[in-house]
Design a protein around this motif. Structure first.
Motif, PDB file in Angstrom:
ATOM      1  N   GLN A  68       0.834  -1.207   0.000  1.00  0.00           N
ATOM      2  CA  GLN A  68       0.000   0.000   0.000  1.00  0.00           C
ATOM      3  C   GLN A  68       0.867   1.253   0.000  1.00  0.00           C
ATOM      4  O   GLN A  68       0.581   2.212  -0.719  1.00  0.00           O
ATOM      5  CB  GLN A  68      -0.954   0.008   1.210  1.00  0.00           C
ATOM      6  N   THR A  69       1.925   1.251   0.812  1.00  0.00           N
ATOM      7  CA  THR A  69       2.834   2.395   0.843  1.00  0.00           C
ATOM      8  C   THR A  69       3.460   2.629  -0.537  1.00  0.00           C
ATOM      9  O   THR A  69       3.554   3.768  -0.996  1.00  0.00           O
ATOM     10  CB  THR A  69       3.978   2.148   1.855  1.00  0.00           C
ATOM     11  N   TYR A  70       3.877   1.544  -1.183  1.00  0.00           N
ATOM     12  CA  TYR A  70       4.547   1.694  -2.486  1.00  0.00           C
ATOM     13  C   TYR A  70       3.596   2.304  -3.508  1.00  0.00           C
ATOM     14  O   TYR A  70       3.991   3.114  -4.337  1.00  0.00           O
ATOM     15  CB  TYR A  70       5.052   0.337  -3.000  1.00  0.00           C
ATOM     16  N   ILE A  71       2.324   1.887  -3.422  1.00  0.00           N
ATOM     17  CA  ILE A  71       1.361   2.374  -4.408  1.00  0.00           C
ATOM     18  C   ILE A  71       0.912   3.804  -4.065  1.00  0.00           C
ATOM     19  O   ILE A  71       0.962   4.701  -4.907  1.00  0.00           O
ATOM     20  CB  ILE A  71       0.145   1.427  -4.498  1.00  0.00           C
ATOM     21  N   ASN A  72       0.511   4.012  -2.797  1.00  0.00           N
ATOM     22  CA  ASN A  72      -0.075   5.306  -2.428  1.00  0.00           C
ATOM     23  C   ASN A  72       0.961   6.404  -2.234  1.00  0.00           C
ATOM     24  O   ASN A  72       0.758   7.534  -2.665  1.00  0.00           O
ATOM     25  CB  ASN A  72      -0.903   5.172  -1.153  1.00  0.00           C
ATOM     26  N   GLU A  73       2.077   6.060  -1.585  1.00  0.00           N
ATOM     27  CA  GLU A  73       3.045   7.107  -1.279  1.00  0.00           C
ATOM     28  C   GLU A  73       4.067   7.296  -2.392  1.00  0.00           C
ATOM     29  O   GLU A  73       4.430   8.408  -2.730  1.00  0.00           O
ATOM     30  CB  GLU A  73       3.783   6.740   0.012  1.00  0.00           C
ATOM     31  N   TYR A  74       4.534   6.180  -2.961  1.00  0.00           N
ATOM     32  CA  TYR A  74       5.592   6.275  -3.977  1.00  0.00           C
ATOM     33  C   TYR A  74       5.042   6.253  -5.395  1.00  0.00           C
ATOM     34  O   TYR A  74       5.806   6.302  -6.353  1.00  0.00           O
ATOM     35  CB  TYR A  74       6.599   5.132  -3.802  1.00  0.00           C
ATOM     36  N   GLN A  75       3.704   6.125  -5.522  1.00  0.00           N
ATOM     37  CA  GLN A  75       3.063   6.171  -6.844  1.00  0.00           C
ATOM     38  C   GLN A  75       3.562   5.080  -7.783  1.00  0.00           C
ATOM     39  O   GLN A  75       3.648   5.291  -8.994  1.00  0.00           O
ATOM     40  CB  GLN A  75       3.307   7.538  -7.522  1.00  0.00           C
ATOM     41  N   LEU A  76       3.904   3.924  -7.232  1.00  0.00           N
ATOM     42  CA  LEU A  76       4.349   2.839  -8.106  1.00  0.00           C
ATOM     43  C   LEU A  76       3.125   2.090  -8.635  1.00  0.00           C
ATOM     44  O   LEU A  76       2.049   2.143  -8.054  1.00  0.00           O
ATOM     45  CB  LEU A  76       5.251   1.873  -7.333  1.00  0.00           C
ATOM     46  N   SER A  77       3.331   1.359  -9.732  1.00  0.00           N
ATOM     47  CA  SER A  77       2.226   0.564 -10.270  1.00  0.00           C
ATOM     48  C   SER A  77       2.025  -0.654  -9.368  1.00  0.00           C
ATOM     49  O   SER A  77       2.930  -1.061  -8.637  1.00  0.00           O
ATOM     50  CB  SER A  77       2.563   0.093 -11.679  1.00  0.00           C
ATOM     51  N   GLU A  78       0.832  -1.240  -9.428  1.00  0.00           N
ATOM     52  CA  GLU A  78       0.548  -2.419  -8.630  1.00  0.00           C
ATOM     53  C   GLU A  78       1.512  -3.557  -9.012  1.00  0.00           C
ATOM     54  O   GLU A  78       1.989  -4.299  -8.168  1.00  0.00           O
ATOM     55  CB  GLU A  78      -0.905  -2.865  -8.846  1.00  0.00           C
ATOM     56  N   TYR A  79       1.808  -3.637 -10.310  1.00  0.00           N
ATOM     57  CA  TYR A  79       2.708  -4.678 -10.796  1.00  0.00           C
ATOM     58  C   TYR A  79       4.086  -4.548 -10.129  1.00  0.00           C
ATOM     59  O   TYR A  79       4.619  -5.503  -9.569  1.00  0.00           O
ATOM     60  CB  TYR A  79       2.840  -4.604 -12.321  1.00  0.00           C
ATOM     61  N   ASP A  80       4.656  -3.328 -10.183  1.00  0.00           N
ATOM     62  CA  ASP A  80       5.974  -3.111  -9.574  1.00  0.00           C
ATOM     63  C   ASP A  80       5.930  -3.395  -8.071  1.00  0.00           C
ATOM     64  O   ASP A  80       6.843  -4.014  -7.525  1.00  0.00           O
ATOM     65  CB  ASP A  80       6.441  -1.670  -9.808  1.00  0.00           C
ATOM     66  N   ALA A  81       4.862  -2.927  -7.418  1.00  0.00           N
ATOM     67  CA  ALA A  81       4.749  -3.142  -5.971  1.00  0.00           C
ATOM     68  C   ALA A  81       4.751  -4.642  -5.662  1.00  0.00           C
ATOM     69  O   ALA A  81       5.411  -5.092  -4.726  1.00  0.00           O
ATOM     70  CB  ALA A  81       3.479  -2.487  -5.440  1.00  0.00           C
ATOM     71  N   ASN A  82       4.050  -5.423  -6.486  1.00  0.00           N
ATOM     72  CA  ASN A  82       4.016  -6.868  -6.266  1.00  0.00           C
ATOM     73  C   ASN A  82       5.380  -7.516  -6.440  1.00  0.00           C
ATOM     74  O   ASN A  82       5.760  -8.392  -5.669  1.00  0.00           O
ATOM     75  CB  ASN A  82       3.009  -7.537  -7.210  1.00  0.00           C
TER      76      ASN A  82
END
Ligand code: ADP
Ligand code: MG
Length: 485
Positions: free
Chosen positions: A312-326
């Motif tokens: 969640q932090t990677y997506i919401n705070e760092y604006q990464l894609s869900e794919y990259d976060a996974n």
């Protein structure tokens, strides 16, 4: 399968690998290839030795109980499970089963399966000791007591899974939980995770929540890889479906079978042993002890951020894609590396790109885990800083990255003025022009067919630049310049 529904329950054993010592002795809890090198007399069942409970093991077990949404006990007891096997020198295993509750009961775990959230109910989680391990040779077997007394967590699910794939997704989820919580490395290659798998099938038209409708369960003990769990389940479902089809399913006794990797099938071992046969009784050498509310609160507060929170932090705070976060959270060590990059001030998107594409690619190529990777976040920062300053292009950055990995030298050493390659066309042209002007007779010979003189010119450029001229560009410019003359 539409006529029938598979019911699958797992008993997942995971060693707690993050304590310093074993669960009841002071022997180190470290994985070692040297047999019998991490052993105290207690681990070998010597008479007169007494168990002392490892508080850290209990703390981590209670933490696992909280993460799996279980209820924690007010008092902790241990019990003896009596049976004989050469890997169990005392003739009993210290575990938790019936008294009044183990470290956790009646919880649930939510996990992702094919993009959907699934919930499995947890019957209980308990703390016990691992057994020794046996190595079998042609005519002899040897016992290694290193594993004897390693703290072991057993997580027992309700039979809420319906396929091998679903069960495997849950196991992968739990491995991630144990790793992120700092409870265990949960390394299947080191045998730290083992599963007992229970499978039955029932009529799909009946209510699956009523145990009355369940079929007779078949248990497969000690399956030691997640793929093995999936395959054993799928094989067993097919086998039981055949029994249904030929009308003999109802005669099938409750039994224990073994998953055989080589024949890819399950093999009958024995009919089911009942709890009664183990003659459980309270372990008299460990007095029951109280688990205080204050301690439970502290443990709950100390639960580290798990994979889903980091995602969640990677997506919401760092604006990464869900794919990259996974990709980043799949392995805790990779996620840790990424977070260290952020802490050092590397821009999140850049760090994510480097880690998910270049670094993961390189690690796969050379079959290395990120903990053993030469290029630490600090070294990566030398590269990303240089890109930001504009002193290297992104193409050069990649070259430096691979060179640094291969030669195990810090990236900076390829960037300092003294060592940098000369790849500037203007600069190379100036050097080459000067060399050609000083070698007119060689040019004439070259023009008259002595084409191997080309290497002579290249050699002159290298000599002049002390080997730093970009060789590809040097040859290109030389070709062009010689053609003009
Ligand atoms: P036992 O007393 O034989 O050990 P438990 O009730 O403790 O049996 O259950 C052990 C495991 O078997 C649990 O994971 C449970 O979910 C699973 N299980 C129980 N009944 C069934 C069934 N009919 N089909 C599949 N799994 C089952
Ligand atoms: Mg049981």
């Amino acid at each position: 399968m539409t006529k029938y529904l598979a019911k699958i329950g797992l008993e997942m054993h995971c060693e707690i690998s993050k304590t310093k010592s074993k669960v009841f002795s002071s022997a180190p809890n470290t994985y070692s290839d040297e047999p019998n090198s991490c052993v105290q007399p207690l681990d070998m069942g010597f008479p007169g030795t007494l168990p002392v409970v490892n508080k850290e093991a209990v703390r981590l077990a209670l933490m696992a109980s909280m993460i799996t949404n279980c209820t924690q006990p007010e008092y902790i007891w241990f019990e003896r499970k009596n049976y004989y096997y050469p890997d169990l020198p005392k003739g009993y295993q210290i575990t938790q089963e019936t008294k009044p509750i183990p470290v956790g009961i009646y919880g649930y775990v939510d996990y992702e399966y094919k993009g959907e959230m699934k919930r499995v109910r947890i019957n209980n989680i308990h703390l016990e000791e691992d057994s020794a391990s046996l190595d079998h040779y042609e005519t002899t077997s040897t016992i290694d007591y290193n594993r004897s007394g390693v703290p072991l967590l057993e997580l027992v699910t309700e039979p809420d899974f319906h396929s091998g794939e679903e069960a495997m997704a849950f196991l992968e989820h739990m491995r991630s939980v144990y790793q992120y919580a700092g409870i265990s490395d949960a390394d299947t290659k080191k045998g730290q995770v083992r599963c007992d798998v229970n499978v039955s099938i029932m009529d799909a038209s009946l209510d699956e929540n009523d145990p009355e409708n369940w079929g007779t369960k078949v248990e497969m003990k000690n399956v030691n890889s997640f793929g093995g769990v999936r395959d054993a389940i799928n094989y067993e479902i097919e086998r039981q479906l055949e029994l249904k089809e030929n009308g003999t399913y109802d005669e099938m006794p409750q039994q224990t079978r073994r998953w055989d990797e080589d024949t890819f099938s399950t093999i009958y071992m024995r009919s089911k042993v009942d709890a009664l046969d183990y003659k459980y009784f309270v372990e008299p050498n460990i007095p029951k002890f109280k688990v205080t509310e204050t301690w439970l609160k502290e443990i709950r507060k100390d639960i580290p951020k798990l994979a889903s929170e980091r995602k969640q932090t990677y997506i919401n705070e760092y604006q990464l894609s869900e794919y990259d976060a996974n990709v980043l959270i799949k392995e805790k060590a990779i996620s840790d590396y990424f977070e260290e990059c952020i802490r050092l001030g590397i821009e999140a998107k850049a760090a994510a790109n480097w880690v998910t594409v270049t670094i993961v690619g390189e690690l796969n190529k050379v079959d290395l885990s990120i903990e053993d990777f030469y290029l630490t976040p600090n070294y990566l920062k030398q590269i990303t800083d240089a890109i930001k300053e504009g002193s290297i292009s992104s193409k050069q950055a990649k070259e430096i990255f691979y060179k640094a990995c291969e030669e195990k030298k810090e990236p900076k050493s390829y960037m300092s003025k003294d060592n940098a390659q000369i790849s500037d066309k203007e600069e190379l042209l100036k050097i080459i022009t000067a060399i050609l002007e000083a070698n007119t007779s060689q040019i004439e010979q070259y023009k008259n067919g002595k084409t191997n003189l080309f290497d002579y010119f290249v050699g002159q450029v290298m000599k002049e630049t002390r080997g730093k001229a970009n060789p590809v560009m040097t040859k290109e410019i030389l070709m062009e310049e010689l053609a003009k003359r």
